[in-house]
Design a protein around this motif. Structure first.
Motif, PDB file in Angstrom:
ATOM      1  N   THR A 304       0.947  -1.065  -0.182  1.00 44.82           N
ATOM      2  CA  THR A 304      -0.118   0.131  -0.120  1.00 44.82           C
ATOM      3  C   THR A 304       0.899   1.129   0.083  1.00 44.82           C
ATOM      4  N   ILE A 305       0.517   2.231  -0.912  1.00 46.97           N
ATOM      5  CA  ILE A 305       1.174   3.493  -1.090  1.00 46.97           C
ATOM      6  C   ILE A 305       0.728   4.369   0.328  1.00 46.97           C
ATOM      7  N   THR A 306       1.720   4.887   1.157  1.00 44.41           N
ATOM      8  CA  THR A 306       1.227   5.706   2.253  1.00 44.41           C
ATOM      9  C   THR A 306       2.236   6.740   2.418  1.00 44.41           C
ATOM     10  N   SER A 307       1.882   7.989   2.843  1.00 44.55           N
ATOM     11  CA  SER A 307       2.923   8.996   3.287  1.00 44.55           C
ATOM     12  C   SER A 307       3.275   8.625   4.736  1.00 44.55           C
ATOM     13  N   THR A 308       2.415   8.037   5.402  1.00 45.60           N
ATOM     14  CA  THR A 308       2.819   7.777   6.865  1.00 45.60           C
ATOM     15  C   THR A 308       3.889   6.778   7.249  1.00 45.60           C
ATOM     16  N   GLY A 309       3.757   5.733   6.238  1.00 44.85           N
ATOM     17  CA  GLY A 309       4.723   4.604   6.705  1.00 44.85           C
ATOM     18  C   GLY A 309       3.722   3.500   7.276  1.00 44.85           C
ATOM     19  N   LYS A 310       2.357   3.894   7.447  1.00 40.56           N
ATOM     20  CA  LYS A 310       1.386   2.959   8.010  1.00 40.56           C
ATOM     21  C   LYS A 310       0.143   2.547   6.780  1.00 40.56           C
ATOM     22  N   ALA A 311       0.090   1.480   6.953  1.00 39.14           N
ATOM     23  CA  ALA A 311      -1.395   1.098   6.125  1.00 39.14           C
ATOM     24  C   ALA A 311      -2.613   1.101   6.769  1.00 39.14           C
ATOM     25  N   ASN A 312      -3.650   0.871   5.928  1.00 35.29           N
ATOM     26  CA  ASN A 312      -5.000   0.993   6.536  1.00 35.29           C
ATOM     27  C   ASN A 312      -5.050  -0.179   7.523  1.00 35.29           C
ATOM     28  N   LEU A 313      -6.038  -0.213   8.539  1.00 34.34           N
ATOM     29  CA  LEU A 313      -6.278  -1.062   9.294  1.00 34.34           C
ATOM     30  C   LEU A 313      -7.691  -1.248   9.354  1.00 34.34           C
ATOM     31  N   TYR A 314      -8.281  -2.501   9.151  1.00 27.08           N
ATOM     32  CA  TYR A 314      -9.789  -2.881   9.239  1.00 27.08           C
ATOM     33  C   TYR A 314      -9.910  -3.757  10.276  1.00 27.08           C
ATOM     34  N   VAL A 315     -11.014  -3.424  11.186  1.00 25.50           N
ATOM     35  CA  VAL A 315     -11.216  -4.161  12.385  1.00 25.50           C
ATOM     36  C   VAL A 315     -12.643  -4.662  12.538  1.00 25.50           C
ATOM     37  N   GLN A 316     -12.989  -5.896  12.887  1.00 28.26           N
ATOM     38  CA  GLN A 316     -14.246  -6.332  13.459  1.00 28.26           C
ATOM     39  C   GLN A 316     -14.155  -6.775  14.676  1.00 28.26           C
TER      40      GLN A 316
END
Length: 434
Positions: A304-316
């Motif tokens: 994943t491309i990100t400027s923060t160095g952190k990808a997106n997290l999904y939670v259930q």
């Protein structure tokens, strides 16, 4: 770039519900004094409870029934009735049940739906009801249910996901781009997208979706202020982000269908090889293999491309309504379903990751076994340690629609990127306050 999953079902199971249901202030009844958090829940684990999940039948029937049987065998006198609701309309169903006071004893809800329920005192504060539970779960998963303006946490994190990005190597090669070295930054992606549009005479677009709120977070935009009381994504960096999309749209690198209110998303376009870049999960990869073999043969997998160095997290997660008549059994069962052993078993059945501490050290998440599905699993696992849920729990379906409309205006030149964002933030903050 846009983080909407290729398949809603894929990320529903693998981390779904990237858009929240705007249910705050929509007639939900509040909890009574009898249901207020007064300390740890104690009592015998016995009696009957109802357990509700979100679209897990029929594929995971054996898994869920196996857990129920095991729990009932451990606790004589317990009877668990499993209710599985279909994907379509699930959030509305939970909202209606909450308003009527008919929530099951254990319910599968994402953080964005737990927020309005917790505000109305309809969910137990797990940190109060089961104070020893927090230590069992990874910080990011537990924090997802720590809601703005509310003390504690309101759900046991059940499963997590983050996805790599897929790209179409054949389309890259067709326009002379290096298919083995895909873009790794926003600047590189914009440059490649412009080349693709120019060399194909606007016949091949890189992107198939205008940005959703999580994309602003990935770009490094501050989506909300520190106390979560106002949206702030109209800051300079947010404007810069939309300006980039405007350049891509004007060049033909973003498909015009993405501006339509009836647009069904980038997934179909990627499946049909009409766009070259889209996020997804191992669940989608299996779908390609079965239903789009020519695409599957040319799918590349990248971070994943990100400027923060952190990808997106999904939670259930699983929450326990404060009105449950059998809180001890409900809490015990929710913890059982989300324990390390049961989460690990689930992870090996489908494309999700455990939320329990230590589980990600299992070799299963570091060894791909020579399969494409394994490659996606390992790539996603590497992102999971630092992944962040960029979609605020305050974000609603109404806000999602508003953002899409304003992005369409910006792309078409009906408003400048700054005007579009200023209008979106102003209206979203009005919705938030109301």
């Amino acid at each position: 770039m846009p983080t909407n999953p290729l398949s809603r079902r894929g990320f529903l199971l693998a981390a779904a519900a990237t858009t929240a249901l705007g249910v705050t202030g929509c007639g939900l009844g509040g909890g009574t004094e009898d249901n207020a958090d007064t300390g740890p829940v104690t009592g015998d684990v016995t009696g009957e409870i109802k357990f509700q999940t979100w679209a897990l039948k029929p594929k995971y029937t054996d898994y869920i029934n196996g857990m129920i049987t095991a729990f009932q065998q451990q606790h004589n006198g317990v009877k668990i009735t499993w209710i599985d609701q279909p994907a379509d309309g699930y959030l509305q169903k939970v909202t209606a049940d909450a308003a009527a006071g008919n929530l099951p004893d254990v319910i599968n809800v994402p953080p964005d739906l737990s927020y309005p329920l917790a505000r109305k005192k309809l969910l137990l504060n797990i940190e109060t009801a089961a104070p020893d539970a927090k230590k069992d779960y990874v910080d990011g998963g537990w924090a997802a249910y720590a809601l703005p303006g509310q003390p504690g946490s309101y759900g046991f994190p059940w499963y997590l996901n983050t996805g790599p990005t897929f790209y179409n190597k054949a389309l890259f090669r067709q326009v002379g781009l290096d298919a083995e070295h895909p873009p790794t930054s926003y600047a590189e992606l914009e440059a490649a997208a412009l080349v693709m549009a120019q060399r194909s005479n606007k016949q091949i677009a890189m992107l198939g979706l205008t940005p959703v709120i999580a994309d602003f977070g990935l770009y490094g935009v501050k989506v909300m202020n520190d106390d979560g009381s106002k949206f702030t994504f109209n800051e300079a960096k947010g404007v810069e982000f939309v300006e980039m999309y405007k350049r891509l749209f004007d060049a033909g690198a973003l498909i015009p269908e993405a501006l339509s209110a009836t647009y069904t998303g980038a997934g179909t376009k990627f499946m049909n090889q009409q766009i070259a870049w889209a996020p997804g999960s191992a669940y989608d990869l299996q779908n390609f293999k079965t239903n789009a073999p020519s695409l599957y043969a040319n799918v590349g997998i990248t971070k994943t491309i990100t400027s923060t160095g952190k990808a997106n997290l999904y939670v259930q997660g699983l929450s326990v309504p404060s009105a449950s008549k059998n809180k001890p059994t409900a809490l015990a069962f929710a913890r059982f379903v989300t324990n390390a052993q049961n989460q690990m078993a689930f992870a090996k059945l489908t494309a999700i990751f455990p939320s329990t501490k230590g589980s990600m050290q299992d070799p299963y998440f570091a060894q791909d076994g020579g399969t494409d599905e394994g490659r996606v699993r390992v790539a996603a696992a590497k992102q999971l340690d630092t992944a962040v849920n960029y979609t605020p729990v305050q974000w609603s379906e109404q806000m999602t629609t508003l953002l899409q409309q304003k992005m369409s205006d910006a792309m078409q030149g009906k408003a400048t990127p700054k005007q579009a964002l200023d209008d979106t933030v102003a209206q979203c903050n009005k919705l938030l306050a109301g």
